[in-house]
Design a protein around this motif. Structure first.
Motif, PDB file in Angstrom:
ATOM      1  N   ASP B  30      37.278  48.017  52.063  1.00  0.00           N
ATOM      2  CA  ASP B  30      37.424  46.460  52.022  1.00  0.00           C
ATOM      3  C   ASP B  30      36.809  45.824  51.010  1.00  0.00           C
ATOM      4  O   ASP B  30      37.497  44.682  50.407  1.00  0.00           O
ATOM      5  N   VAL B  31      35.642  45.998  50.887  1.00  0.00           N
ATOM      6  CA  VAL B  31      34.713  45.341  49.714  1.00  0.00           C
ATOM      7  C   VAL B  31      35.668  45.448  48.496  1.00  0.00           C
ATOM      8  O   VAL B  31      35.502  44.622  47.487  1.00  0.00           O
ATOM      9  N   PHE B  32      35.828  46.720  48.118  1.00  0.00           N
ATOM     10  CA  PHE B  32      36.614  47.124  46.785  1.00  0.00           C
ATOM     11  C   PHE B  32      37.717  46.156  46.944  1.00  0.00           C
ATOM     12  O   PHE B  32      38.191  45.524  45.696  1.00  0.00           O
ATOM     13  N   THR B  33      38.690  46.190  47.802  1.00  0.00           N
ATOM     14  CA  THR B  33      39.994  45.522  47.864  1.00  0.00           C
ATOM     15  C   THR B  33      39.593  43.975  47.488  1.00  0.00           C
ATOM     16  O   THR B  33      40.119  43.229  46.601  1.00  0.00           O
ATOM     17  N   ALA B  34      38.670  43.335  48.301  1.00  0.00           N
ATOM     18  CA  ALA B  34      38.294  41.935  48.367  1.00  0.00           C
ATOM     19  C   ALA B  34      37.947  41.692  47.068  1.00  0.00           C
ATOM     20  O   ALA B  34      38.146  40.464  46.364  1.00  0.00           O
ATOM     21  N   THR B  35      37.006  42.687  46.412  1.00  0.00           N
ATOM     22  CA  THR B  35      36.428  42.216  44.944  1.00  0.00           C
ATOM     23  C   THR B  35      37.549  42.271  43.925  1.00  0.00           C
ATOM     24  O   THR B  35      37.747  41.358  42.954  1.00  0.00           O
ATOM     25  N   LEU B  36      38.695  43.194  43.946  1.00  0.00           N
ATOM     26  CA  LEU B  36      39.886  43.191  42.971  1.00  0.00           C
ATOM     27  C   LEU B  36      40.501  41.940  43.359  1.00  0.00           C
ATOM     28  O   LEU B  36      41.100  41.206  42.384  1.00  0.00           O
ATOM     29  N   LEU B  37      40.717  41.433  44.762  1.00  0.00           N
ATOM     30  CA  LEU B  37      41.606  40.252  44.857  1.00  0.00           C
ATOM     31  C   LEU B  37      40.891  39.036  44.357  1.00  0.00           C
ATOM     32  O   LEU B  37      41.553  38.173  43.987  1.00  0.00           O
ATOM     33  N   ILE B  38      39.526  38.933  44.441  1.00  0.00           N
ATOM     34  CA  ILE B  38      38.801  37.688  44.083  1.00  0.00           C
ATOM     35  C   ILE B  38      39.025  37.694  42.448  1.00  0.00           C
ATOM     36  O   ILE B  38      39.096  36.561  41.807  1.00  0.00           O
ATOM     37  N   SER B  39      38.870  38.699  41.992  1.00  0.00           N
ATOM     38  CA  SER B  39      38.933  39.234  40.347  1.00  0.00           C
ATOM     39  C   SER B  39      40.461  38.600  39.990  1.00  0.00           C
ATOM     40  O   SER B  39      40.664  37.981  39.022  1.00  0.00           O
ATOM     41  N   GLN B  40      41.225  39.130  40.790  1.00  0.00           N
ATOM     42  CA  GLN B  40      42.737  38.310  40.551  1.00  0.00           C
ATOM     43  C   GLN B  40      42.817  36.852  40.468  1.00  0.00           C
ATOM     44  O   GLN B  40      43.557  36.212  39.807  1.00  0.00           O
ATOM     45  N   TYR B  41      42.053  36.427  41.775  1.00  0.00           N
ATOM     46  CA  TYR B  41      42.380  34.933  41.722  1.00  0.00           C
ATOM     47  C   TYR B  41      41.524  34.148  40.472  1.00  0.00           C
ATOM     48  O   TYR B  41      42.235  33.222  39.999  1.00  0.00           O
ATOM     49  N   VAL B  42      40.444  34.821  40.146  1.00  0.00           N
ATOM     50  CA  VAL B  42      39.794  34.274  39.022  1.00  0.00           C
ATOM     51  C   VAL B  42      40.856  34.346  37.670  1.00  0.00           C
ATOM     52  O   VAL B  42      41.098  33.371  36.961  1.00  0.00           O
ATOM     53  N   ALA B  43      41.662  35.233  37.666  1.00  0.00           N
ATOM     54  CA  ALA B  43      42.725  35.619  36.607  1.00  0.00           C
ATOM     55  C   ALA B  43      43.559  34.605  36.564  1.00  0.00           C
ATOM     56  O   ALA B  43      44.133  33.890  35.824  1.00  0.00           O
ATOM     57  N   VAL B  44      44.340  34.440  37.815  1.00  0.00           N
ATOM     58  CA  VAL B  44      45.698  33.832  38.113  1.00  0.00           C
ATOM     59  C   VAL B  44      45.312  32.436  38.879  1.00  0.00           C
ATOM     60  O   VAL B  44      46.189  31.373  38.637  1.00  0.00           O
ATOM     61  N   GLY B  45      44.229  32.256  39.454  1.00  0.00           N
ATOM     62  CA  GLY B  45      44.082  30.859  40.027  1.00  0.00           C
ATOM     63  C   GLY B  45      44.796  30.635  41.408  1.00  0.00           C
ATOM     64  O   GLY B  45      44.853  29.518  41.868  1.00  0.00           O
ATOM     65  N   ALA B  46      45.315  31.813  42.103  1.00  0.00           N
ATOM     66  CA  ALA B  46      46.371  31.464  43.058  1.00  0.00           C
ATOM     67  C   ALA B  46      45.236  31.463  44.306  1.00  0.00           C
ATOM     68  O   ALA B  46      44.759  32.523  44.809  1.00  0.00           O
ATOM     69  N   PRO B  47      45.069  30.469  45.248  1.00  0.00           N
ATOM     70  CA  PRO B  47      43.996  30.471  46.251  1.00  0.00           C
ATOM     71  C   PRO B  47      44.650  31.349  47.460  1.00  0.00           C
ATOM     72  O   PRO B  47      43.911  31.878  48.292  1.00  0.00           O
ATOM     73  N   ALA B  48      45.951  31.893  47.533  1.00  0.00           N
ATOM     74  CA  ALA B  48      46.484  32.671  48.616  1.00  0.00           C
ATOM     75  C   ALA B  48      45.749  33.897  48.504  1.00  0.00           C
ATOM     76  O   ALA B  48      45.526  34.755  49.431  1.00  0.00           O
ATOM     77  N   LEU B  49      45.365  34.282  47.442  1.00  0.00           N
ATOM     78  CA  LEU B  49      44.668  35.699  47.217  1.00  0.00           C
ATOM     79  C   LEU B  49      43.227  35.721  47.979  1.00  0.00           C
ATOM     80  O   LEU B  49      42.992  36.621  48.343  1.00  0.00           O
ATOM     81  N   LEU B  50      42.504  34.234  47.984  1.00  0.00           N
ATOM     82  CA  LEU B  50      41.439  34.298  48.513  1.00  0.00           C
ATOM     83  C   LEU B  50      41.518  34.578  50.111  1.00  0.00           C
ATOM     84  O   LEU B  50      40.693  35.239  50.849  1.00  0.00           O
ATOM     85  N   ALA B  51      42.583  33.993  50.829  1.00  0.00           N
ATOM     86  CA  ALA B  51      42.878  34.378  52.078  1.00  0.00           C
ATOM     87  C   ALA B  51      42.907  35.927  52.415  1.00  0.00           C
ATOM     88  O   ALA B  51      42.296  36.259  53.405  1.00  0.00           O
ATOM     89  N   LEU B  52      43.705  36.511  51.402  1.00  0.00           N
ATOM     90  CA  LEU B  52      43.723  37.815  51.708  1.00  0.00           C
ATOM     91  C   LEU B  52      42.136  38.595  51.419  1.00  0.00           C
ATOM     92  O   LEU B  52      41.879  39.732  52.400  1.00  0.00           O
ATOM     93  N   ALA B  53      41.517  38.222  50.580  1.00  0.00           N
ATOM     94  CA  ALA B  53      40.052  38.660  50.253  1.00  0.00           C
ATOM     95  C   ALA B  53      39.300  38.579  51.298  1.00  0.00           C
ATOM     96  O   ALA B  53      38.700  39.338  52.086  1.00  0.00           O
ATOM     97  N   ALA B  54      39.704  37.146  52.137  1.00  0.00           N
ATOM     98  CA  ALA B  54      38.752  36.991  53.317  1.00  0.00           C
ATOM     99  C   ALA B  54      39.235  37.835  54.511  1.00  0.00           C
ATOM    100  O   ALA B  54      38.110  38.392  55.049  1.00  0.00           O
ATOM    101  N   ALA B  55      40.296  38.257  54.646  1.00  0.00           N
ATOM    102  CA  ALA B  55      40.748  39.088  55.736  1.00  0.00           C
ATOM    103  C   ALA B  55      40.241  40.607  55.389  1.00  0.00           C
ATOM    104  O   ALA B  55      39.712  41.051  56.450  1.00  0.00           O
ATOM    105  N   TYR B  56      40.225  40.924  54.279  1.00  0.00           N
ATOM    106  CA  TYR B  56      39.702  42.314  53.991  1.00  0.00           C
ATOM    107  C   TYR B  56      38.009  42.110  54.272  1.00  0.00           C
ATOM    108  O   TYR B  56      37.522  43.207  54.865  1.00  0.00           O
ATOM    109  N   LEU B  57      37.463  41.273  54.035  1.00  0.00           N
ATOM    110  CA  LEU B  57      35.852  41.172  53.908  1.00  0.00           C
ATOM    111  C   LEU B  57      35.624  40.964  55.393  1.00  0.00           C
ATOM    112  O   LEU B  57      34.755  41.917  56.017  1.00  0.00           O
TER     113      LEU B  57
END
Lengths: 218, 493
Positions: B30-57
């Motif tokens: 879960d932490v691994f997935t959230a980390t990847l999702l947050i770094s994708q958010y940093v790269a792409v800037g799509a806030p939707a990815l943060l919802a996913l990261a939150a779900a996994y965390l």
């Protein structure tokens, strides 16, 4: 020397090499308007094929020419021992190119379009350089001819005297009497038309320098 | 399921001791997935990815609480001081939170338009996501004990659930199905979405095995097997993201390199063209200047030579004409002539400019924001107009080199103004010096080593060739805005 300058002032020739007929004509007209004798060529090949005038001269050379460029032509002239001063004119004032040309001994590097006075000043300077060069070359030629008239023994003595040895030392070196050395030396000075010992030494030095650079023919 | 079915309800004593290890693996993924999702958010800037990261965390953090409170795993009655119901309440939240988080992702994705344009990421939002997930997990854990006294009892004893658990079961299934449908209908449908569907499928199997096959009875064979599917649900997205990240990185690196190379090639050919034009014009120019000076000298002589002077004047005329022919030839070789009565959709024009400037913007960490499509159309040549707007955008990007990260936004918009369509390009840079504001007639002076002047000049030539105008102004809120007013075509409404 100033007398000579006055004498050949009318004969000094500027050689213009530019492939663009309009630019060439304009430069020729400019130079002729100040009374400068001018010959123009459309290419490096045409320039090389022509006889080099026996008068002070300089080359106004376009950098960008078809086939061999102006820079190539300058290199060819130097390699062939031709010391005629070169003034470059260039449409693209490339700093590196200009530095290269100046290092190779160009008198001036002018960007097109140039001010007429800049070109005329450069031509004036180049012709002065060429005059000086021609005088020195003529003197050297004369000295060389005079040296031909020396006997082997006289030549030997001239070399030893020029290297700074006194008569006594020369006599010791060659195992001859000092009187003989004195006689030979007087003969050498007469034949070489040197008015004093320092002058003889100077002439000997110049001839020696010339002998070391045999390709620098006129 | 078929394999497990015959032995589904057999209790295995070996499962309880394995739970802490199982939870550790779940948390790690879960932490691994959230980390990847947050770094994708940093790269792409799509806030939707943060919802996913939150779900996994949230899923990971609550897994720890769930195992800790599980009776007989770490302590006979579970840790955390809860009673029999605490673990079940936490489990109920986990059943619902995961599909709801994915649903939130799908809804946020739908709201975001123009996913191809880079947006700045906000460090605050990213950190807030982590903090909120952790807090939510803590609150749920802390409140579970209290909640269990209010809600109906979920467990009969330490292993067997009550009928109320069925409600949680069906709610979880419903939420999972809704999230799956929402994700399946996303357009564009990306690789991540596909793997989210796989994760939801695994999650559904987990719920089904735990709820039906094991009848909710804890620590049975079916219950343990269901947990394995839960593991698949959390692992699949992590691994897919990892592969996707590596592939995408490699692709974007080579794509960026190609874009940079194409741009350089274009610049180099422009430079060569410029040098050729300069040379072609420099020759007649040199002849003119030298001829004029020679003519003056012929006339200035003590005995003026009118013939030679006349000859030079004729040469000047001829050379002027030659320069004209050079320009004419240039115009003809480039001038298939723009088709200036074509109709160009303002929205797609701005979209293609945004796409062309993407590499440049990403390199300078600048976001390009363009308003919604207006249906406005202008008359003109699409290629030329694109070039004009692109030049303004490139200037805008360069103007923001010293602007703080979060504020680097180029805004593109189109609006109608009477018979004109106004395309505007605004930046948040330092604004324009007064000399540039009234768009002087001559070549623009540029303080930058390369470019601003020429780009603007080309843009103005194009726009004026289309019967339009370019205007420059400083925005009251800071930054500059360039506006191109062009004749409107029949709008595409």
């Amino acid at each position: 020397m100033s007398d000579e300058t006055q004498d050949d002032e009318e004969q000094a020739v500027v050689l213009v090499v530019d492939d663009d007929a309009s630019v060439r004509d304009a430069i020729v007209s400019l130079l002729e308007s100040v009374g400068q004798k001018t010959v123009a060529f459309p290419s490096a090949a045409a320039f090389l094929a022509a006889e080099c005038p026996d008068a002070p001269c300089c080359v106004v050379l376009d950098v960008r020419l078809p086939a061999r460029s102006g820079l190539d032509l300058q290199r060819d002239l130097r390699a062939a021992g031709n010391q005629t001063p070169v003034i470059f004119i260039s449409g693209h004032a490339d700093v590196a190119m200009a530095v290269g040309a100046m290092k190779a001994g160009a008198v001036e590097f002018l960007a097109k379009p140039f001010r007429d006075q800049d070109l005329l000043d450069a031509v004036h300077r180049a012709l002065d350089v060429d005059r000086t060069r021609r005088c020195e070359a003529a003197a050297l030629d004369r000295w060389r001819r005079l040296r031909e008239s020396l006997s082997p023994r006289e030549r030997e003595i001239m070399a030893l005297v020029a290297s700074g040895l006194a008569n006594k030392e020369v006599a010791a070196t060659l195992s001859i009497s000092e009187i003989t050395v004195k006689t030979h030396r007087a003969q050498v000075m007469r034949k070489m038309e040197a008015r004093s010992l320092p002058e003889l030494v100077r002439i000997a030095d110049r001839l020696a320098a010339r002998d070391e650079a045999p390709d620098a023919s006129v | 399921m078929a394999v497990v079915a015959p032995v589904a309800s057999i209790q295995l004593d070996i499962i309880a001791p394995l739970l802490p290890a199982y939870v550790a693996v779940v948390l790690m993924f879960d932490v691994f997935t959230a980390t990847l999702l947050i770094s994708q958010y940093v790269a792409v800037g799509a806030p939707a990815l943060l919802a996913l990261a939150a779900a996994y965390l949230f899923n990971g953090f609550t897994a720890v609480a769930w195992a800790a409170s599980f009776p007989g795993v770490l302590a006979p009655e579970g840790l955390l001081g809860g009673d029999l119901q605490t673990t079940a309440v936490i489990a109920a939240f986990r059943r619902l939170a995961f599909p709801l988080g994915l649903l939130a992702y799908a809804l946020l994705r739908r709201r975001a338009d123009a996913p191809e344009v880079w947006r700045p990421w906000s460090p605050t939002t990213a950190v807030a996501t982590v903090v909120v997930s952790a807090l939510a997990a803590l609150i749920v854990t802390g409140a579970a004990g209290g909640l269990s006294t209010i809600v109906p009892k979920l467990m009969v004893d330490a292993r067997v659930p009550t009928a109320a658990w069925d409600f949680v079961l069906w709610a979880g299934i419903a939420a999972t199905l809704v999230a799956a449908v929402a994700i399946a209908r996303l357009r564009p449908f990306c690789v991540l979405d596909l793997w989210l569907l796989v994760a939801l499928a695994a999650f559904l199997v987990e719920i089904a095995m735990l709820g039906f096959l094991a009848d909710g009875v804890r620590l049975s064979v079916a219950w343990g097997a269901g947990r394995l599917f839960g593991l698949v649900a959390v692992a699949v997205v992590a691994l897919a993201l990892l592969v996707d990240t590596v592939v995408a990185t490699a692709r974007s690196v080579s794509k960026l390199a190609a874009e940079v190379q194409a741009r350089r090639a274009r610049e180099a050919s422009l430079e060569a063209l410029g040098a050729a034009i300069a040379h072609e014009l420099n020759q007649p120019l040199t002849a003119i200047v030298t001829s004029a000076e020679a003519a003056g000298r012929w006339l200035d002589r003590g005995n003026p030579d009118l013939l030679r002077a006349r000859e030079r004047l004729a040469a000047i005329g001829a050379e002027g004409a030659r320069a004209g022919r050079v320009l004419d030839g240039l115009r003809r070789s480039f001038g298939r002539g723009p088709s200036r009565d074509g109709l160009v959709d303002a929205g797609s024009l701005l979209a293609s400019v945004a796409a062309l400037a993407r590499a440049e913007a990403a390199g300078a960490r600048v976001a390009i924001d363009r308003g919604a499509a207006t249906g406005l159309r202008v008359r003109g040549d699409a290629d030329q107009l694109r070039q004009a707007v692109l030049n303004l955008v490139v200037n805008a990007i360069e103007a923001m080199a010293l602007t703080p990260g979060g504020r680097r936004i180029v805004t593109l918009s189109a609006r109608a103004e009477g018979a004109a369509c106004v395309l505007s390009v605004s930046d948040a840079g330092p604004g324009l010096p007064p000399a540039l504001l009234d768009m002087p007639a001559g070549p623009f002076q540029s303080e930058k080593p390369r470019g601003m002047g020429l780009g603007l000049m080309i843009a103005r030539t194009i726009v004026e060739g289309h019967g339009g105008r370019i205007m420059a102004a400083n925005r009251p809120e800071g930054g500059a805005v360039f506006e191109i007013a062009l004749p409107r075509g029949n709008d595409n409404v």
